[in-house]
Motif scaffolding. Structure first.
Motif, PDB file in Angstrom:
ATOM      1  N   TRP A  19      -4.765   1.916   1.994  1.00  0.00           N
ATOM      2  CA  TRP A  19      -3.582   2.219   1.189  1.00  0.00           C
ATOM      3  C   TRP A  19      -4.055   2.638  -0.196  1.00  0.00           C
ATOM      4  O   TRP A  19      -4.895   1.966  -0.802  1.00  0.00           O
ATOM      5  CB  TRP A  19      -2.666   1.009   1.065  1.00  0.00           C
ATOM      6  CG  TRP A  19      -2.127   0.479   2.357  1.00  0.00           C
ATOM      7  CD1 TRP A  19      -2.205   1.061   3.603  1.00  0.00           C
ATOM      8  CD2 TRP A  19      -1.429  -0.758   2.563  1.00  0.00           C
ATOM      9  NE1 TRP A  19      -1.607   0.279   4.555  1.00  0.00           N
ATOM     10  CE2 TRP A  19      -1.121  -0.854   3.945  1.00  0.00           C
ATOM     11  CE3 TRP A  19      -1.047  -1.789   1.706  1.00  0.00           C
ATOM     12  CZ2 TRP A  19      -0.440  -1.946   4.479  1.00  0.00           C
ATOM     13  CZ3 TRP A  19      -0.367  -2.876   2.240  1.00  0.00           C
ATOM     14  CH2 TRP A  19      -0.055  -2.955   3.609  1.00  0.00           C
ATOM     15  N   TYR A  20      -3.474   3.739  -0.710  1.00  0.00           N
ATOM     16  CA  TYR A  20      -3.892   4.273  -2.007  1.00  0.00           C
ATOM     17  C   TYR A  20      -2.732   4.219  -3.006  1.00  0.00           C
ATOM     18  O   TYR A  20      -1.630   4.683  -2.730  1.00  0.00           O
ATOM     19  CB  TYR A  20      -4.377   5.712  -1.857  1.00  0.00           C
ATOM     20  CG  TYR A  20      -4.648   6.409  -3.178  1.00  0.00           C
ATOM     21  CD1 TYR A  20      -5.602   5.914  -4.060  1.00  0.00           C
ATOM     22  CD2 TYR A  20      -3.946   7.556  -3.533  1.00  0.00           C
ATOM     23  CE1 TYR A  20      -5.846   6.543  -5.271  1.00  0.00           C
ATOM     24  CE2 TYR A  20      -4.190   8.201  -4.734  1.00  0.00           C
ATOM     25  CZ  TYR A  20      -5.142   7.684  -5.605  1.00  0.00           C
ATOM     26  OH  TYR A  20      -5.380   8.307  -6.798  1.00  0.00           O
ATOM     27  N   TYR A  21      -3.015   3.631  -4.176  1.00  0.00           N
ATOM     28  CA  TYR A  21      -2.037   3.502  -5.262  1.00  0.00           C
ATOM     29  C   TYR A  21      -2.581   4.254  -6.479  1.00  0.00           C
ATOM     30  O   TYR A  21      -3.635   3.907  -7.007  1.00  0.00           O
ATOM     31  CB  TYR A  21      -1.808   2.031  -5.611  1.00  0.00           C
ATOM     32  CG  TYR A  21      -1.249   1.221  -4.471  1.00  0.00           C
ATOM     33  CD1 TYR A  21       0.116   0.974  -4.362  1.00  0.00           C
ATOM     34  CD2 TYR A  21      -2.101   0.705  -3.487  1.00  0.00           C
ATOM     35  CE1 TYR A  21       0.624   0.227  -3.302  1.00  0.00           C
ATOM     36  CE2 TYR A  21      -1.595  -0.038  -2.428  1.00  0.00           C
ATOM     37  CZ  TYR A  21      -0.239  -0.270  -2.348  1.00  0.00           C
ATOM     38  OH  TYR A  21       0.265  -0.999  -1.295  1.00  0.00           O
ATOM     39  N   SER A  22      -1.855   5.264  -6.924  1.00  0.00           N
ATOM     40  CA  SER A  22      -2.364   6.142  -7.981  1.00  0.00           C
ATOM     41  C   SER A  22      -1.986   5.690  -9.383  1.00  0.00           C
ATOM     42  O   SER A  22      -2.457   6.273 -10.363  1.00  0.00           O
ATOM     43  CB  SER A  22      -1.845   7.576  -7.762  1.00  0.00           C
ATOM     44  OG  SER A  22      -0.426   7.609  -7.832  1.00  0.00           O
ATOM     45  N   ASN A  23      -1.154   4.663  -9.507  1.00  0.00           N
ATOM     46  CA  ASN A  23      -0.660   4.275 -10.831  1.00  0.00           C
ATOM     47  C   ASN A  23      -0.613   2.760 -11.004  1.00  0.00           C
ATOM     48  O   ASN A  23       0.373   2.208 -11.475  1.00  0.00           O
ATOM     49  CB  ASN A  23       0.727   4.883 -11.079  1.00  0.00           C
ATOM     50  CG  ASN A  23       1.151   4.796 -12.528  1.00  0.00           C
ATOM     51  OD1 ASN A  23       0.328   4.839 -13.437  1.00  0.00           O
ATOM     52  ND2 ASN A  23       2.448   4.655 -12.748  1.00  0.00           N
ATOM     53  N   GLY A  24      -1.686   2.075 -10.609  1.00  0.00           N
ATOM     54  CA  GLY A  24      -1.739   0.628 -10.751  1.00  0.00           C
ATOM     55  C   GLY A  24      -0.984  -0.096  -9.655  1.00  0.00           C
ATOM     56  O   GLY A  24      -0.226   0.499  -8.884  1.00  0.00           O
ATOM     57  N   LEU A  25      -1.185  -1.417  -9.586  1.00  0.00           N
ATOM     58  CA  LEU A  25      -0.557  -2.218  -8.536  1.00  0.00           C
ATOM     59  C   LEU A  25      -0.474  -3.668  -8.996  1.00  0.00           C
ATOM     60  O   LEU A  25      -1.394  -4.183  -9.635  1.00  0.00           O
ATOM     61  CB  LEU A  25      -1.372  -2.136  -7.240  1.00  0.00           C
ATOM     62  CG  LEU A  25      -0.920  -3.010  -6.069  1.00  0.00           C
ATOM     63  CD1 LEU A  25       0.450  -2.568  -5.555  1.00  0.00           C
ATOM     64  CD2 LEU A  25      -1.948  -2.978  -4.945  1.00  0.00           C
ATOM     65  N   THR A  26       0.650  -4.322  -8.659  1.00  0.00           N
ATOM     66  CA  THR A  26       0.795  -5.761  -8.849  1.00  0.00           C
ATOM     67  C   THR A  26       1.037  -6.400  -7.491  1.00  0.00           C
ATOM     68  O   THR A  26       1.927  -5.964  -6.746  1.00  0.00           O
ATOM     69  CB  THR A  26       1.972  -6.092  -9.789  1.00  0.00           C
ATOM     70  OG1 THR A  26       1.713  -5.522 -11.078  1.00  0.00           O
ATOM     71  CG2 THR A  26       2.144  -7.603  -9.946  1.00  0.00           C
ATOM     72  N   ILE A  27       0.240  -7.413  -7.142  1.00  0.00           N
ATOM     73  CA  ILE A  27       0.410  -8.148  -5.894  1.00  0.00           C
ATOM     74  C   ILE A  27       0.995  -9.513  -6.221  1.00  0.00           C
ATOM     75  O   ILE A  27       0.421 -10.269  -7.009  1.00  0.00           O
ATOM     76  CB  ILE A  27      -0.929  -8.319  -5.151  1.00  0.00           C
ATOM     77  CG1 ILE A  27      -1.525  -6.953  -4.795  1.00  0.00           C
ATOM     78  CG2 ILE A  27      -0.741  -9.152  -3.898  1.00  0.00           C
ATOM     79  CD1 ILE A  27      -2.888  -7.040  -4.137  1.00  0.00           C
ATOM     80  N   GLY A  28       2.142  -9.838  -5.599  1.00  0.00           N
ATOM     81  CA  GLY A  28       2.791 -11.114  -5.835  1.00  0.00           C
ATOM     82  C   GLY A  28       3.757 -11.051  -7.000  1.00  0.00           C
ATOM     83  O   GLY A  28       3.903 -10.025  -7.669  1.00  0.00           O
ATOM     84  N   SER A  29       4.409 -12.171  -7.240  1.00  0.00           N
ATOM     85  CA  SER A  29       5.426 -12.204  -8.291  1.00  0.00           C
ATOM     86  C   SER A  29       5.462 -13.568  -8.960  1.00  0.00           C
ATOM     87  O   SER A  29       6.517 -14.172  -9.122  1.00  0.00           O
ATOM     88  CB  SER A  29       6.798 -11.857  -7.708  1.00  0.00           C
ATOM     89  OG  SER A  29       7.127 -12.742  -6.643  1.00  0.00           O
ATOM     90  N   GLY A  30       4.303 -14.078  -9.323  1.00  0.00           N
ATOM     91  CA  GLY A  30       4.262 -15.308 -10.089  1.00  0.00           C
ATOM     92  C   GLY A  30       4.352 -16.574  -9.282  1.00  0.00           C
ATOM     93  O   GLY A  30       5.070 -17.499  -9.638  1.00  0.00           O
ATOM     94  N   GLY A  31       3.610 -16.658  -8.188  1.00  0.00           N
ATOM     95  CA  GLY A  31       3.587 -17.902  -7.432  1.00  0.00           C
ATOM     96  C   GLY A  31       3.567 -17.686  -5.943  1.00  0.00           C
ATOM     97  O   GLY A  31       3.674 -16.568  -5.447  1.00  0.00           O
ATOM     98  N   GLY A  32       3.438 -18.790  -5.190  1.00  0.00           N
ATOM     99  CA  GLY A  32       3.440 -18.722  -3.739  1.00  0.00           C
ATOM    100  C   GLY A  32       2.150 -18.155  -3.199  1.00  0.00           C
ATOM    101  O   GLY A  32       1.183 -17.913  -3.916  1.00  0.00           O
ATOM    102  N   THR A  33       2.132 -17.934  -1.873  1.00  0.00           N
ATOM    103  CA  THR A  33       0.957 -17.424  -1.182  1.00  0.00           C
ATOM    104  C   THR A  33       1.348 -16.262  -0.298  1.00  0.00           C
ATOM    105  O   THR A  33       2.315 -16.344   0.458  1.00  0.00           O
ATOM    106  CB  THR A  33       0.306 -18.525  -0.325  1.00  0.00           C
ATOM    107  OG1 THR A  33      -0.092 -19.607  -1.161  1.00  0.00           O
ATOM    108  CG2 THR A  33      -0.904 -17.987   0.419  1.00  0.00           C
ATOM    109  N   LEU A  34       0.608 -15.174  -0.390  1.00  0.00           N
ATOM    110  CA  LEU A  34       0.776 -14.037   0.502  1.00  0.00           C
ATOM    111  C   LEU A  34      -0.385 -14.024   1.491  1.00  0.00           C
ATOM    112  O   LEU A  34      -1.526 -14.319   1.123  1.00  0.00           O
ATOM    113  CB  LEU A  34       0.805 -12.723  -0.276  1.00  0.00           C
ATOM    114  CG  LEU A  34       1.899 -12.561  -1.330  1.00  0.00           C
ATOM    115  CD1 LEU A  34       1.821 -11.180  -1.963  1.00  0.00           C
ATOM    116  CD2 LEU A  34       3.276 -12.787  -0.724  1.00  0.00           C
TER     117      LEU A  34
END
Length: 204
Positions: free
Chosen positions: A49-64
């Protein structure tokens, strides 16, 4: 300077990344807030998977959970704001960040994956940063995997490849502050030997 034509590990990685971006699934979003599930019917032996403008994984807690084998390629910063764990023993996550940093949120305790973080000549980024709460005692950070980071130079000043900020020496009820032999590391990197026999796309 690392050139794509160079017969070095760095040059080989640049060629690998160029090919991985070519065959990658281009992503328009800049957030992942659910489990990461790769389609392992995709070539080469996993999904990219390619992200050309940054990436955030998650939203402040929990486990993915990471399910399957695949690689995330990010131009710009990658922020990790939730814990990451593998869903199966065959799962493997690759992370390639170009001209940006990997930034671990202060509330993240554990993540997984093999990371390659670098800056092109004249670019910024290239650091693996583990942030602190600053005003409170931190928790330990544990990575199961590995990190290769280049660091970078901006305005003539060198920025380290690893910026580790956690303030932690162990559970306060168990540690003897006066005895450093009882202290635990603030950040712990546990090598995942499966990388050698089951690397994600772009790392072979």
């Amino acid at each position: 300077e690392c050139l794509e034509s160079s017969q070095t590990v760095c040059g080989a990685m640049k060629r690998n990344i160029k090919e991985a971006v070519r065959i990658a699934t281009k992503q328009s979003n800049t957030n992942i807030n659910s489990n990461i599930v790769f389609d392992n019917t995709r070539s080469p032996e996993g999904e990219v998977w390619y992200y050309s403008n940054g990436l955030t994984i998650g939203s402040g807690g929990g486990t993915l959970l990471v399910n399957g084998r695949g690689t995330l390629i990010v131009d710009g910063d990658l922020r990790i704001e939730s814990d990451l764990e593998y869903a199966t023993v065959k799962s493997m996550l690759g992370i390639i960040v170009r001209n940006g940093d990997v930034i671990i949120d202060p509330e993240v305790h554990k993540t997984v994956g093999i990371h390659y973080v670098y800056s092109d000549p004249g670019g910024s980024g290239g650091s693996f940063r583990v942030l602190s709460r600053q005003t409170d005692y931190d928790q330990q950070y544990i990575l199961r995997g590995s990190v290769i980071a280049s660091g970078y130079t901006v305005a003539g000043k060198r920025v380290d490849a690893f910026v580790l900020e956690r303030n932690y020496i162990g559970g306060l009820a168990d540690v003897d502050i006066a005895n450093q032999n009882t202290w635990q590391p603030s950040e712990k990197f546990e090598y995942d030997a499966r990388i050698a026999i089951n690397p994600p796309p772009g790392f072979t």
